[in-house]
Write a protein that holds these residues in place. Structure first.
Motif, short mmCIF file in Angstrom:
data_model
loop_
_atom_site.label_atom_id
_atom_site.label_comp_id
_atom_site.label_asym_id
_atom_site.label_seq_id
_atom_site.Cartn_x
_atom_site.Cartn_y
_atom_site.Cartn_z
N ARG A 433 -4.32 -4.05 -10.60
CA ARG A 433 -3.53 -3.71 -9.59
C ARG A 433 -3.41 -1.81 -10.58
O ARG A 433 -3.99 -1.83 -11.73
CB ARG A 433 -2.08 -3.44 -10.25
CG ARG A 433 -1.47 -5.22 -9.67
CD ARG A 433 -0.33 -5.51 -9.84
NE ARG A 433 0.84 -5.01 -9.44
CZ ARG A 433 1.96 -4.53 -10.20
NH1 ARG A 433 1.45 -5.21 -11.29
NH2 ARG A 433 2.63 -3.63 -9.83
N GLN A 437 0.59 2.06 -10.05
CA GLN A 437 1.95 1.13 -8.93
C GLN A 437 2.76 0.57 -10.55
O GLN A 437 3.35 0.51 -10.44
CB GLN A 437 0.40 0.52 -8.68
CG GLN A 437 0.83 0.84 -7.13
CD GLN A 437 -0.26 -0.08 -6.82
OE1 GLN A 437 0.11 -1.56 -6.95
NE2 GLN A 437 -0.40 0.05 -5.31
N GLU A 441 6.55 1.07 -11.00
CA GLU A 441 7.48 0.17 -11.26
C GLU A 441 8.74 0.52 -12.47
O GLU A 441 9.41 0.04 -12.15
CB GLU A 441 6.67 -1.19 -11.26
CG GLU A 441 5.94 -1.41 -9.85
CD GLU A 441 5.16 -2.79 -9.52
OE1 GLU A 441 5.07 -3.42 -11.10
OE2 GLU A 441 4.96 -2.38 -8.57
N TRP A 475 5.18 10.94 -6.64
CA TRP A 475 4.92 9.95 -4.98
C TRP A 475 5.70 10.42 -4.29
O TRP A 475 5.27 10.00 -2.87
CB TRP A 475 5.61 8.96 -6.11
CG TRP A 475 5.39 8.19 -7.72
CD1 TRP A 475 4.46 8.34 -7.51
CD2 TRP A 475 6.33 7.48 -8.39
NE1 TRP A 475 4.15 7.81 -9.08
CE2 TRP A 475 5.47 7.43 -9.65
CE3 TRP A 475 7.49 7.88 -8.53
CZ2 TRP A 475 6.06 7.40 -11.26
CZ3 TRP A 475 8.16 7.31 -9.45
CH2 TRP A 475 6.93 6.72 -11.46
N HIS A 480 -1.14 10.44 -6.68
CA HIS A 480 -0.44 9.74 -7.84
C HIS A 480 -0.27 10.51 -9.35
O HIS A 480 -1.01 9.53 -10.19
CB HIS A 480 -1.66 8.48 -7.39
CG HIS A 480 -1.51 7.50 -6.48
ND1 HIS A 480 -2.29 6.81 -5.57
CD2 HIS A 480 -0.21 7.50 -5.57
CE1 HIS A 480 -2.32 6.71 -4.12
NE2 HIS A 480 -0.81 7.09 -4.51
#
Length: 480
Positions: A433, A437, A441, A475, A480
């Motif tokens: 991933r 990301q 999270e 975001w 990113h």
């Protein structure tokens, strides 16, 4: 007063009556004055004779007051006191960043004017004394004392900080230091004080987060006996104690809004009253403040007064985190190792290459303060001539160990990040991933656990609140 009577002050003010009033105040105190009502006549006067102090209105009928200031500064690095109206505070702040000494807002009192001019003359005397003593200090120590001498490390990231502080030390401008917890904000303030003309004066530090709100005003401005329950004697506040020196307000964003208004008034007038007192007190101080939060965000969210922010943020200084200072982390580690070893009568002298590698690769979320604590613990618990890898096991457990000329071992990645490598039999890389990301999270989870309190979440994650605000904005914009 004998030195002050020789000082020549130019007053550049387009109002004939106001300029005459300022000159009369100054002449009563023994200064020589000349009054100019426009910029061009001031330029001619400066060309003819450079004054000791320039009292400069920023708004003139012909040219900008900043042009007059630049012209004067090119001929001699004299202190320039900026006169400004509320509508031109931003211009005054720009002037301070260009080398102005102080700025005062109209309407101002005689005491406010005289305090600023007296402070400017004291700086002149301090610099003259420093120049007279400089050959002796150079001979004994190799070079004169500067801001740089208060810091350890010489990374590129710190070079701009040193340059900014050296410039700031020569003025009375407020300095706003930001940076993560443990980056050395109080050291920065102390260095600024010691390198300034106020070095002989007091340095008073107040932690705004450590004082109960009901005692804050008393802590800053003092109180009279019987002013409130428990006030059994008179108390001298920090603003009064710091007279002639520097007042450092750490964690300034924790200050109550009501007190922020009183601090703003004090900065504008240089006057205050003790709690429960009637006498108007005056104090000549330089304000340095600091926070590990994003003050601009606090202003936007209504937690910090915008007018006070502009008053304090004349010279902004951003201290980089330790992880961004390159090899400074090793230089600092060696410095603290020698210091802690001597303090504890131990014999530590160096780090093994493996230990140095761990120090370089660890992220140091607690910055310099964490580095100090780790080394002090090692020195207390061990006795050797060197720090080896085993003594840094607590750090080593929190970084991915390096093998074979700085390549990351796949086993370490599997065990620490729970990611499978291409060699493990998975077709392609679909199980890997993107790092952003995972980071997103983690940040969102921390914010949720902290009930939406971003500064608290930032503290838990070991980053600054400004970092989180910046990432959220990225975001939202699809970056990113």
């Amino acid at each position: 007063m004998a030195i002050e009577t020789e000082k020549l002050v130019y007053v550049v003010e387009d109002s004939v009556s106001s300029g005459a009033l300022y000159c009369s105040y100054l002449e009563q105190a023994g200064y020589q004055t000349r009054h100019f009502t426009d910029g061009h006549s001031a330029l001619l006067g400066i060309k003819e004779q450079v004054p000791d102090v320039l009292l400069q209105d920023v708004c003139l009928p012909d040219i900008s007051g900043l042009e007059v200031m630049r012209f004067a500064k090119e001929r001699s690095d004299i202190p320039v006191i900026i006169i400004t109206a509320n509508s031109s505070i931003e211009i005054a702040v720009d002037a301070m960043r260009l080398g102005g000494f102080d700025f005062i807002e109209k309407p101002f009192s005689k005491d406010r004017l005289m305090t600023s001019v007296k402070s400017a003359c004291e700086q002149i005397r301090a610099e003259q004394t420093k120049q007279l003593n400089q050959p002796r200090s150079v001979a004994s120590s190799g070079k004169p004392k500067t801001v740089r001498d208060h810091f350890v490390g010489d990374s590129v990231e710190m070079a701009s900080v040193f340059q900014l502080l050296e410039s700031a030390a020569r003025s009375k401008a407020s300095v706003f230091v930001t940076g993560e917890s443990g980056t050395g904000k109080e050291v920065c303030a102390q260095a600024l004080h010691n390198a300034s003309a106020r070095a002989a004066g007091p340095f008073i530090a107040i932690n705004c987060a450590a004082i109960p709100s009901e005692l804050f005003e008393s802590e800053i401005f003092g109180h009279e006996k019987g002013a409130f329950s428990g006030a059994v004697s008179q108390r001298i506040g920090a603003a009064e104690q710091a007279n002639g020196g520097t007042l450092f307000l750490d964690e300034i964003c924790e200050m109550d809004l009501n007190l922020q208004a009183k601090l703003l008034r004090f900065l504008q007038t240089a006057s205050f009253q003790r709690v429960g007192g009637q006498k108007l007190m005056h104090s000549d101080i330089r304000i340095v403040c600091a926070t590990n939060r994003d003050p601009a965000s606090d202003v936007a969210e209504g937690r910090f007064r915008e007018d006070l922010y502009y008053r304090l943020n004349v010279i902004p200084v951003q201290l980089p985190p330790l992880r961004a200072r390159g090899n400074d982390v090793v230089v600092l580690a060696q410095y603290f190792l020698r210091e802690k070893s001597a303090a504890n009568s131990k014999h530590f002298e160096r780090f093994t290459p493996e230990a140095e590698l761990i120090i370089k690769k660890y992220s140091w979320p607690g910055n310099i303060r964490e580095l100090q604590n780790v080394l002090e613990k090692i020195v207390v618990l061990h006795d050797s001539d060197k720090v080896d890898e085993s003594m840094l096991s607590s750090l080593n457990d929190n970084i991915i160990p390096l093998r074979n000329n700085n390549t990351v071992s796949s086993a370490a990645i599997d065990s620490r990040n729970n990611l499978q490598s291409p060699q493990s039999g998975i077709q392609g890389f679909q199980n890997i991933r993107p790092l952003w990301q995972i980071e997103k999270e983690a940040i969102e989870s921390a914010i949720a656990q902290c009930d939406g309190n971003i500064p608290l979440a930032a503290a838990c994650l070991g980053v600054s609140a400004s970092t989180i605000y910046r990432k959220i904005k990225a975001w939202e914009s699809g970056q990113h």
